[in-house]
Design a protein around this motif. Structure first.
Motif, PDB file in Angstrom:
ATOM      1  N   HIS A  46       1.792  -9.043  -7.516  1.00  0.00           N
ATOM      2  CA  HIS A  46       3.118  -8.597  -7.976  1.00  0.00           C
ATOM      3  C   HIS A  46       3.109  -7.464  -9.011  1.00  0.00           C
ATOM      4  O   HIS A  46       3.779  -7.562 -10.042  1.00  0.00           O
ATOM      5  CB  HIS A  46       3.948  -9.773  -8.486  1.00  0.00           C
ATOM      6  CG  HIS A  46       3.402 -10.513  -9.684  1.00  0.00           C
ATOM      7  ND1 HIS A  46       3.302  -9.948 -10.938  1.00  0.00           N
ATOM      8  CD2 HIS A  46       2.966 -11.788  -9.821  1.00  0.00           C
ATOM      9  CE1 HIS A  46       2.843 -10.830 -11.791  1.00  0.00           C
ATOM     10  NE2 HIS A  46       2.622 -11.948 -11.138  1.00  0.00           N
ATOM     11  N   PRO A  47       2.395  -6.345  -8.795  1.00  0.00           N
ATOM     12  CA  PRO A  47       2.557  -5.222  -9.720  1.00  0.00           C
ATOM     13  C   PRO A  47       4.020  -4.776  -9.737  1.00  0.00           C
ATOM     14  O   PRO A  47       4.693  -4.797  -8.708  1.00  0.00           O
ATOM     15  CB  PRO A  47       1.646  -4.140  -9.127  1.00  0.00           C
ATOM     16  CG  PRO A  47       1.548  -4.478  -7.669  1.00  0.00           C
ATOM     17  CD  PRO A  47       1.570  -5.980  -7.620  1.00  0.00           C
ATOM     18  N   ARG A  58       6.406   2.518  -3.784  1.00  0.00           N
ATOM     19  CA  ARG A  58       6.755   1.183  -4.257  1.00  0.00           C
ATOM     20  C   ARG A  58       5.491   0.364  -4.451  1.00  0.00           C
ATOM     21  O   ARG A  58       4.491   0.563  -3.766  1.00  0.00           O
ATOM     22  CB  ARG A  58       7.732   0.492  -3.307  1.00  0.00           C
ATOM     23  CG  ARG A  58       7.211   0.155  -1.943  1.00  0.00           C
ATOM     24  CD  ARG A  58       8.257  -0.644  -1.167  1.00  0.00           C
ATOM     25  NE  ARG A  58       9.515   0.079  -1.035  1.00  0.00           N
ATOM     26  CZ  ARG A  58      10.699  -0.505  -0.816  1.00  0.00           C
ATOM     27  NH1 ARG A  58      10.785  -1.818  -0.711  1.00  0.00           N
ATOM     28  NH2 ARG A  58      11.796   0.208  -0.693  1.00  0.00           N
ATOM     29  N   PRO A  59       5.494  -0.574  -5.392  1.00  0.00           N
ATOM     30  CA  PRO A  59       4.289  -1.371  -5.657  1.00  0.00           C
ATOM     31  C   PRO A  59       4.056  -2.408  -4.568  1.00  0.00           C
ATOM     32  O   PRO A  59       4.999  -2.894  -3.934  1.00  0.00           O
ATOM     33  CB  PRO A  59       4.598  -2.035  -6.991  1.00  0.00           C
ATOM     34  CG  PRO A  59       6.089  -2.116  -7.031  1.00  0.00           C
ATOM     35  CD  PRO A  59       6.590  -0.904  -6.315  1.00  0.00           C
ATOM     36  N   ARG A  60       2.782  -2.741  -4.371  1.00  0.00           N
ATOM     37  CA  ARG A  60       2.401  -3.752  -3.386  1.00  0.00           C
ATOM     38  C   ARG A  60       1.262  -4.609  -3.930  1.00  0.00           C
ATOM     39  O   ARG A  60       0.325  -4.093  -4.547  1.00  0.00           O
ATOM     40  CB  ARG A  60       1.906  -3.094  -2.088  1.00  0.00           C
ATOM     41  CG  ARG A  60       2.943  -2.298  -1.342  1.00  0.00           C
ATOM     42  CD  ARG A  60       2.439  -1.955   0.057  1.00  0.00           C
ATOM     43  NE  ARG A  60       1.459  -0.892   0.061  1.00  0.00           N
ATOM     44  CZ  ARG A  60       0.643  -0.632   1.081  1.00  0.00           C
ATOM     45  NH1 ARG A  60       0.671  -1.403   2.168  1.00  0.00           N
ATOM     46  NH2 ARG A  60      -0.198   0.368   1.038  1.00  0.00           N
ATOM     47  N   SER A  61       1.326  -5.893  -3.695  1.00  0.00           N
ATOM     48  CA  SER A  61       0.167  -6.747  -3.966  1.00  0.00           C
ATOM     49  C   SER A  61      -0.961  -6.348  -3.033  1.00  0.00           C
ATOM     50  O   SER A  61      -0.718  -5.899  -1.904  1.00  0.00           O
ATOM     51  CB  SER A  61       0.523  -8.216  -3.746  1.00  0.00           C
ATOM     52  OG  SER A  61       1.504  -8.644  -4.660  1.00  0.00           O
ATOM     53  N   ASP A 120       2.531 -11.126   1.263  1.00  0.00           N
ATOM     54  CA  ASP A 120       2.807 -10.654  -0.096  1.00  0.00           C
ATOM     55  C   ASP A 120       2.067 -11.526  -1.115  1.00  0.00           C
ATOM     56  O   ASP A 120       1.537 -12.598  -0.799  1.00  0.00           O
ATOM     57  CB  ASP A 120       4.315 -10.714  -0.349  1.00  0.00           C
ATOM     58  CG  ASP A 120       4.774  -9.786  -1.461  1.00  0.00           C
ATOM     59  OD1 ASP A 120       3.928  -9.139  -2.097  1.00  0.00           O
ATOM     60  OD2 ASP A 120       5.997  -9.702  -1.687  1.00  0.00           O
ATOM     61  N   CYS A 121       2.041 -11.059  -2.350  1.00  0.00           N
ATOM     62  CA  CYS A 121       1.558 -11.817  -3.512  1.00  0.00           C
ATOM     63  C   CYS A 121       0.219 -12.505  -3.245  1.00  0.00           C
ATOM     64  O   CYS A 121       0.096 -13.739  -3.283  1.00  0.00           O
ATOM     65  CB  CYS A 121       2.615 -12.817  -3.959  1.00  0.00           C
ATOM     66  SG  CYS A 121       4.041 -12.007  -4.729  1.00  0.00           S
ATOM     67  N   HIS A 137       3.639   1.786  -9.524  1.00  0.00           N
ATOM     68  CA  HIS A 137       3.493   2.515  -8.264  1.00  0.00           C
ATOM     69  C   HIS A 137       2.122   2.241  -7.648  1.00  0.00           C
ATOM     70  O   HIS A 137       1.700   2.954  -6.739  1.00  0.00           O
ATOM     71  CB  HIS A 137       3.702   4.015  -8.490  1.00  0.00           C
ATOM     72  CG  HIS A 137       5.038   4.338  -9.086  1.00  0.00           C
ATOM     73  ND1 HIS A 137       6.212   4.282  -8.362  1.00  0.00           N
ATOM     74  CD2 HIS A 137       5.395   4.675 -10.347  1.00  0.00           C
ATOM     75  CE1 HIS A 137       7.233   4.588  -9.151  1.00  0.00           C
ATOM     76  NE2 HIS A 137       6.759   4.827 -10.358  1.00  0.00           N
ATOM     77  N   TRP A 138       1.473   1.199  -8.158  1.00  0.00           N
ATOM     78  CA  TRP A 138       0.167   0.807  -7.632  1.00  0.00           C
ATOM     79  C   TRP A 138       0.370   0.065  -6.306  1.00  0.00           C
ATOM     80  O   TRP A 138       1.354  -0.672  -6.168  1.00  0.00           O
ATOM     81  CB  TRP A 138      -0.532  -0.109  -8.653  1.00  0.00           C
ATOM     82  CG  TRP A 138      -1.959  -0.366  -8.328  1.00  0.00           C
ATOM     83  CD1 TRP A 138      -3.043   0.355  -8.714  1.00  0.00           C
ATOM     84  CD2 TRP A 138      -2.458  -1.446  -7.521  1.00  0.00           C
ATOM     85  NE1 TRP A 138      -4.186  -0.192  -8.203  1.00  0.00           N
ATOM     86  CE2 TRP A 138      -3.859  -1.294  -7.457  1.00  0.00           C
ATOM     87  CE3 TRP A 138      -1.873  -2.499  -6.832  1.00  0.00           C
ATOM     88  CZ2 TRP A 138      -4.667  -2.177  -6.750  1.00  0.00           C
ATOM     89  CZ3 TRP A 138      -2.660  -3.369  -6.118  1.00  0.00           C
ATOM     90  CH2 TRP A 138      -4.045  -3.207  -6.082  1.00  0.00           C
ATOM     91  N   PRO A 139      -0.486   0.228  -5.304  1.00  0.00           N
ATOM     92  CA  PRO A 139      -1.846   0.792  -5.344  1.00  0.00           C
ATOM     93  C   PRO A 139      -1.961   2.294  -5.119  1.00  0.00           C
ATOM     94  O   PRO A 139      -3.068   2.831  -5.162  1.00  0.00           O
ATOM     95  CB  PRO A 139      -2.562   0.035  -4.234  1.00  0.00           C
ATOM     96  CG  PRO A 139      -1.491  -0.278  -3.245  1.00  0.00           C
ATOM     97  CD  PRO A 139      -0.250  -0.537  -4.056  1.00  0.00           C
TER      98      PRO A 139
END
Length: 745
Positions: free
Chosen positions: A695-696, A727-730, A144-145, A713-715
């Motif tokens: 962390h979007p 869900r957002p994801r780094s 993550d991140c 809601h990126w990517p």
């Protein structure tokens, strides 16, 4: 049941997984037999599994430099020429915006390359939006991140080749985690304790570093991941590591895990990064202290000296930990969780983890081409390391590494190696690291208002760093290094506005450091010429006072010797809104290049400077961004007057660089909602630039039954702007020109 809150400010407190065999050990054994061909399954005691395949690869994984040539391997094609630095930035600036996608200039495209949960092998199931993957599987999934990273070109002999762009290893940090999105419905906490062991295992494994092989099409410049590469691996918060340097083997790092203080487990809160002239990666342990807890009455079991040190690093008795890892009980792997309680719980340090915090806060060397244990290089000091950039590698001269301590009022450091550089050590791996990073001199910077500065040596027995010191009784060089902040206090180092990333201009050797911001400037920390602004700035109806938008300082070493002890400085660039008063917007920024809170920063090999933001002050107007710059040199500006509300005159004299223009500073990219733009590197041919979106959607408190509540809601929105459910994801992103040409060429 309660949930952990999202960790939205991964900052230090201001104070002035399983018993599986490691991938490294498995791969090493296969390499010894030269038969990397079969899949292996890693299992935790919870029964979850992660699968990977190691394909045969001659020459990978050895820590010995036993090839005939230790220099960069020759290419079978003519050596590519480095593109020239452009005279002006000709692309049209990207407008400030709050879109939920990456915006790039006309003629460019951004492609998501490697996102949270993506597998590194084709036999591992793809990440699902429900985020229910096992904790063990994250030993071969993206963490993550995403944060700092570097690209290592791979030559035909599977060694590092500095000028290779078509094939390389992308090595990147996973700084921390957002539990709200990492788990299906957030982290489970019952009565103040973590009760789902596999969730915590996942969190261990979602930290650390990824090594990922990538390839680039020479015609189109499109980049893709080589999913089944033998090089692909994860280093996590449980990976075994060795200590190197003066602190190794001392009482300061003895624990239940390593009673002789020779090793430890894991790396976490890896923010910025660096790389070495011999071809290894440096990852920086930044905000590590918040991962530990101390019992409420722990001071009663500590010496007065220990209490001073613990408080200076922000771990006071009664401190709670960020993710409550130490609260897991009843596990067959209990030691993995107990290690996060830094209290005295036994008769000696060899029986508990009172020294656990001392095993973090270091620069960690990782050889992407070796599976030997990473090394924590203690000679470079212990603090909240944000970045580590090497100066020019010149035959017969020592190597110099520049570092910032990212917390309000902390210091800028450099380390000068005892050994002098020799090109014969290229591709020598950890043996070169032992040579250049285990012995040398650590310095801290002291600036003067007149544009001069000096580096003061942090060596035991010098400059008051002795056992008779009244601030802290230093006992040895290991003590000085482990408590470098206290040593800097004694030496009167200059308190800066959160020193973060460092960058060295390849054209003239000048060193740049981002000073992201400081809400305490002018109150807790008086303004000075190096940190000259204290002003009001309003966001969403709330007024903040201090250095709200940050700045970038730069310095030139005397006689162009990076191992010297004096320098001259100026402030290259002040962050500000375009419409701010002239004594706040001191660099003359416009709507094409105004920004706030500079953080990530890197020079490409042409001398183009890339600046990234991690901002919370200008985000009512725009998402975080990345700018391209063509800087001048120290001394190209002059004396200026900044607004300083706390001074009787309301002003502070400073020294600034030449004003920016839209030809020399321009916004290249704007990120999605609630993110930080960070991590920056480019292929040597300057045709593909990599960056990370961290962390979007981090600021949101999601309602899992209503995905529209997610802050981003990126990517998914990068290819479907109408998406309102993912869900957002780094993620790591690569930006290329649609015509396959040179970036800002």
């Amino acid at each position: 049941m309660t949930q952990l809150s999202p960790y939205t400010e991964e900052r230090e407190i201001d104070c002035n997984t399983s018993d599986n065999p490691h991938f490294e050990s498995i791969l090493n054994s296969r390499l010894m037999n030269n038969q990397l061909s079969r899949r292996q399954v890693l299992k935790t005691t919870s029964g979850a599994a992660a699968v990977f395949m190691a394909a045969s690869l001659v020459g990978c994984g050895s820590d010995d430099n036993d090839n005939n040539s230790a220099t960069t391997p020759p290419s079978t094609t003519p050596k590519p020429e480095t593109p020239q630095r452009p005279e002006t930035l000709s692309f049209k600036a990207v407008d400030k915006n709050k879109n939920d996608l990456i915006t790039v200039p006309e003629g460019y495209e951004a492609t998501v390359l490697y996102a949270l949960g993506d597998p590194l092998h084709s036999s591992i199931a793809a990440w699902q939006d429900s985020s229910r993957e096992s904790g063990a599987s994250y030993t071969m999934r993206s963490g993550d991140c995403h944060d700092g990273m570097h690209f290592f070109g791979v030559g035909s002999n599977n060694k590092w080749q500095a000028d290779q762009s078509a094939r390389g290893l992308l090595v990147l940090n996973h700084e921390y985690i957002n539990p709200n999105y990492l788990h299906a419905t957030g982290a489970t906490v019952v009565a103040g304790k973590r009760t789902v062991e596999d969730e915590v295992i996942k969190e261990f494994n979602a930290h650390g570093v990824s090594v990922v092989e990538v390839k680039k099409d020479e015609k189109t410049s499109q980049v893709s991941i080589v999913k089944d590469s033998v090089f692909n691996r994860r280093i996590t918060a449980t990976t075994e590591m060795e200590f190197g340097g003066p602190v190794k083997g001392t009482d300061l790092v003895k624990t239940r895990f390593s009673s002789n203080g020779s090793k430890t487990r894991g790396t976490h809160n890896n923010c910025g990064n660096g790389y070495t002239p011999w071809g290894t990666y440096l990852t920086c342990e930044e905000n590590y202290i918040g991962y530990f807890a101390r019992n409420a009455a722990d001071d009663l079991k500590r010496t007065a000296k220990e209490i001073v040190a613990l408080n200076r690093y922000g771990l006071k008795q009664g401190s709670g930990s960020r993710y409550q890892w130490e609260t897991v009980t009843g596990s067959s792997q209990q030691d993995l969780f107990d290690r996060w309680n830094a209290s005295v719980t036994a008769d000696s340090a060899e029986q508990d983890y009172r020294n656990g915090p001392n095993t973090f806060g270091w620069i960690v060397e990782i050889d992407p081409f070796s599976t030997a244990a990473p090394r924590k290089r203690t000679a470079l000091g212990r603090f909240a390391h944000e970045d580590c950039q090497v100066g020019p590698a010149i035959e017969g001269q020592p190597l110099t590494f520049y570092m910032g301590d990212d917390s309000r009022g902390e210091y800028i450091y450099k380390f000068v190696s005892k050994a002098v550089w020799s090109n014969v050590d290229i591709n020598a791996g950890y043996s070169a690291g032992d040579k250049y990073l285990n012995e040398g001199t650590l310095y801290v910077a002291k600036f003067s208002d007149d544009g001069k500065g000096q580096w003061i040596e942090l060596s035991y027995g010098k400059n008051g760093l002795t056992s008779s010191n009244t601030v802290y009784a230093f006992a040895s060089q290991a003590d000085v290094l482990t408590h470098a902040r206290l040593a800097g206090d004694v030496l009167g180092a200059t308190k800066m506005d959160r020193p973060e990333w460092c960058a060295v201009n390849p054209k003239n050797g000048e060193v740049y450091v981002t000073l992201t911001n400081n809400s305490d400037r002018g109150s807790k920390y008086p303004v000075d010429a190096m940190n000259p602004r204290q002003y009001n700035d309003t966001k969403d109806g709330k007024t903040s006072t201090g250095n709200n938008n940050g700045h970038i300082i730069r310095f030139k070493e005397a006689n162009n010797r990076h191992d010297g002890t004096t320098f001259s400085w100026d402030i290259y660039l002040f962050g500000a809104q375009a419409d701010a008063a002239s004594n706040v917007n001191l660099s003359g920024l416009t709507d094409a290049n105004d920004f706030s809170s500079p953080d990530g920063m890197w020079f490409d090999n042409r001398g183009v400077l890339w600046i990234q933001t991690d901002d919370g002050q200008y985000t009512d107007v725009t998402n975080c961004m990345m700018l391209a710059a063509l800087p001048g040199q120290v001394g190209d500006g002059g004396v200026a007057t900044a607004q300083a509300l706390s001074n009787a005159s309301g002003e502070q004299t400073t020294i600034k660089g030449k004003n920016a223009s839209e030809n020399s500073l321009k916004r290249f990219l704007v990120g999605p909602k609630e993110c930080e733009i960070t991590g920056i590197v480019m292929t040597p041919d300057c045709k593909a630039i990599f960056l990370n979106v961290q962390h979007p959607g981090e600021e949101s408190k999601p309602d899992y039954s209503n995905p529209a509540s997610f802050g981003s809601h990126w990517p998914a929105t990068q290819t479907n702007a109408a998406n309102t459910t993912s869900r957002p994801r780094s993620a790591t992103v690569v930006v290329t020109r649609k015509d396959g040409g040179v970036i800002v060429g």
